[in-house]
Write a protein that holds these residues in place. Structure first.
Motif, short mmCIF file in Angstrom:
data_model
loop_
_atom_site.label_atom_id
_atom_site.label_comp_id
_atom_site.label_asym_id
_atom_site.label_seq_id
_atom_site.Cartn_x
_atom_site.Cartn_y
_atom_site.Cartn_z
N HIS A 155 -1.60 -6.71 0.38
CA HIS A 155 -0.70 -7.47 -0.01
C HIS A 155 0.30 -7.46 -1.26
O HIS A 155 1.42 -8.19 -1.14
CB HIS A 155 -1.23 -8.60 -0.11
N SER A 156 0.22 -6.06 -2.02
CA SER A 156 0.98 -6.39 -3.67
C SER A 156 0.83 -4.90 -3.80
O SER A 156 0.06 -3.80 -3.29
CB SER A 156 0.30 -7.01 -4.63
N LEU A 157 1.86 -4.31 -4.42
CA LEU A 157 2.08 -3.23 -5.14
C LEU A 157 0.38 -2.70 -5.46
O LEU A 157 0.62 -1.49 -5.67
CB LEU A 157 3.00 -2.72 -5.59
N GLU A 158 0.42 -3.95 -6.90
CA GLU A 158 -0.93 -3.50 -7.83
C GLU A 158 -2.17 -3.49 -6.58
O GLU A 158 -2.90 -2.46 -7.33
CB GLU A 158 -1.23 -5.45 -8.53
N GLN A 159 -2.11 -3.36 -5.72
CA GLN A 159 -3.40 -3.00 -4.45
C GLN A 159 -3.30 -1.74 -4.03
O GLN A 159 -4.32 -0.67 -4.09
CB GLN A 159 -3.34 -3.70 -2.94
N VAL A 160 -2.25 -1.16 -4.27
CA VAL A 160 -2.32 0.84 -4.04
C VAL A 160 -2.99 1.57 -4.88
O VAL A 160 -3.26 2.55 -4.33
CB VAL A 160 -1.40 0.85 -3.96
N ASN A 161 -2.72 0.24 -6.27
CA ASN A 161 -3.66 2.06 -7.18
C ASN A 161 -4.98 1.65 -7.09
O ASN A 161 -5.98 2.49 -8.04
CB ASN A 161 -3.00 0.83 -8.67
N GLN A 162 -5.22 0.57 -6.31
CA GLN A 162 -6.72 0.87 -6.58
C GLN A 162 -7.34 1.91 -5.21
O GLN A 162 -8.45 1.86 -5.35
CB GLN A 162 -7.20 -0.50 -5.86
N ILE A 163 -6.68 2.09 -4.50
CA ILE A 163 -6.75 3.28 -3.09
C ILE A 163 -6.14 4.71 -3.32
O ILE A 163 -6.75 5.09 -2.08
CB ILE A 163 -6.78 2.61 -2.42
N GLY A 164 -5.06 4.45 -4.07
CA GLY A 164 -4.06 5.69 -3.94
C GLY A 164 -3.78 5.99 -5.43
O GLY A 164 -3.41 5.64 -6.17
N ILE A 165 -2.95 7.31 -5.18
CA ILE A 165 -2.23 7.71 -6.23
C ILE A 165 -0.61 8.25 -5.71
O ILE A 165 -0.76 8.62 -4.89
CB ILE A 165 -2.63 8.71 -6.58
N ALA A 166 -0.10 7.21 -6.09
CA ALA A 166 1.49 6.69 -5.44
C ALA A 166 2.53 7.84 -6.07
O ALA A 166 2.55 6.97 -7.40
CB ALA A 166 2.03 5.52 -4.78
N PRO A 167 3.17 8.40 -5.46
CA PRO A 167 4.74 9.60 -6.31
C PRO A 167 5.99 8.55 -6.18
O PRO A 167 6.22 7.09 -5.87
CB PRO A 167 4.79 10.32 -5.27
N LYS A 168 6.29 8.97 -7.37
CA LYS A 168 7.33 7.19 -7.51
C LYS A 168 8.09 7.90 -6.42
O LYS A 168 9.06 6.45 -6.35
CB LYS A 168 8.76 8.16 -8.99
N GLU A 169 8.52 8.49 -5.50
CA GLU A 169 9.59 7.98 -3.85
C GLU A 169 8.64 6.94 -3.37
O GLU A 169 9.48 5.76 -2.78
CB GLU A 169 9.22 9.31 -3.41
N PHE A 170 6.99 6.66 -3.47
CA PHE A 170 6.31 5.62 -2.83
C PHE A 170 7.11 4.70 -2.96
O PHE A 170 7.23 3.72 -2.47
CB PHE A 170 5.20 5.53 -3.15
#
Length: 352
Positions: free
Chosen positions: A70-85
């Motif tokens: 539901h948020s970009l903050e949650q993404v940090n819990q599960i993976g390593i996102a590049p700038k293009e993400f």
């Protein structure tokens, strides 16, 4: 026993959302609508919960899942996102775009199926977002159907496939896009579209330009674990035999008419997924419509509407006991690319 609850999409009832989130937090399964298709959700950080998805769907065990946030903050819990993400997320989230990134150690094997990557998306649907936000978990949620069947775009589809196999089904009406999300692999360059969907190549190219490679990945061997759903197994298939018919203009119309007559004369129950002009042509030119079922997908110049209606059309073929199904091909431009991807898999690449 499956609990069925109706929810108002414009203002989701908090009591139902809390009940759904409680089930998810306790490793249960909840079906909810998204803007693409209905999803079968479970706690994406729990091996026990995720395995229930595979059991309910009878899903092959090497087919990875998409985590919904539901948020970009949650993404940090599960993976390593590049700038293009983040560039893509800024333009297309919430929305029908799934991005594959390197995973972190929080992701259980049952989600990634042994891969070093994880797929993640933020749905553009008030009910889905409310459930994910209230549960405060990344939610694994493939399409809420028995594996291999056409994906569900309405409560009726879900109820037919999964009632008695899940803890809760939320009835939120019909979905919008009607096809599953676009999947793009950002874990390696050049970036690769693994599954076309509502966010088109042209849309992605406007952000990534030359870094995007327009390919649909193929599985090299049956022992290989696919990076994305929709790559390895037959999907979206009706019970009847589906054939795609290629051609243009008057010749295409005549070709489908000839095929319909050939098989209906052999006493097959024949179905045709028609666009508006084909429906008019067949109605005017077929002498006997008694053994023929037509489902109107919409006008050929509105492929978004055709896509929205596709899975319901395939399921209606089953509901009408159709044995042989014909559908025209579509131009591979914009949404037409996603349409042809789903149709070719459902037809096992049989093009006449």
């Amino acid at each position: 026993m499956t609990e069925i609850m109706s929810v108002n999409e414009s203002k989701p009832e908090l009591e139902v959302i809390r009940k759904a989130s409680d089930i998810l937090q306790n490793n249960g399964t909840v079906v909810f609508p998204t803007e693409t298709v209905y999803g079968l959700g479970a706690n994406g950080l729990s091996s026990t919960a995720v395995q229930k998805i595979f059991d309910a769907k009878m899903r092959p065990n090497d087919n990875p899942l998409i985590l919904h946030v539901h948020s970009l903050e949650q993404v940090n819990q599960i993976g390593i996102a590049p700038k293009e993400f983040y560039q893509l997320a800024e333009k297309f989230w919430p929305g029908p775009l799934t991005m594959i990134i390197p995973k972190n150690d929080a992701i259980p094997h049952e989600v990634s199926r042994g891969l070093e990557t994880v797929a993640v998306r933020m749905p553009d649907h008030s009910i889905a977002l409310s459930v994910i936000r209230e549960a405060n978990l990344p939610i694994a949620a493939p399409s809420a159907n028995i594996s291999g069947r056409p994906s569900p775009t309405s409560f009726e589809h879900v109820n037919s496939d999964l009632n008695g196999r899940v803890d809760m089904i939320i009835d939120g009406g019909e979905t919008g896009v009607g096809l599953e999300s676009t999947v793009i692999d950002l874990s390696t360059k050049p970036f690769t579209i693994l599954r076309p969907g509502g966010i088109t190549f042209e849309d992605l190219e406007s952000v990534l330009t030359k870094e995007l490679l327009q390919t649909t990945a193929k599985i090299k061997s049956q022992d290989q674990t696919p990076k994305s759903p929709g790559l390895k197994y037959r999907h979206y298939a009706p019970k009847g035999e589906l054939f795609l018919v290629d051609g243009e203009g008057e010749r295409l119309l005549e070709k489908i008419k000839e095929l319909v007559e050939k098989y209906s004369n052999q006493n097959y129950r024949v179905g045709v997924l028609v666009t508006d002009e084909l429906k008019s042509y067949l109605t005017d030119n077929l002498s006997d419509l008694n053994h023929i079922y037509m489902y109107d997908l919409g006008p050929i110049d509105n492929l978004n509407q055709v896509a929205k209606n596709l899975y319901n059309g395939l399921r209606e073929m089953d509901n009408n006991s159709v044995e042989i199904i014909f559908c025209r091909t579509f131009p591979k431009i914009g949404m037409g690319t996603a349409l042809m991807n789903r149709l070719k898999k459902a037809a096992r690449d049989r093009i006449l």
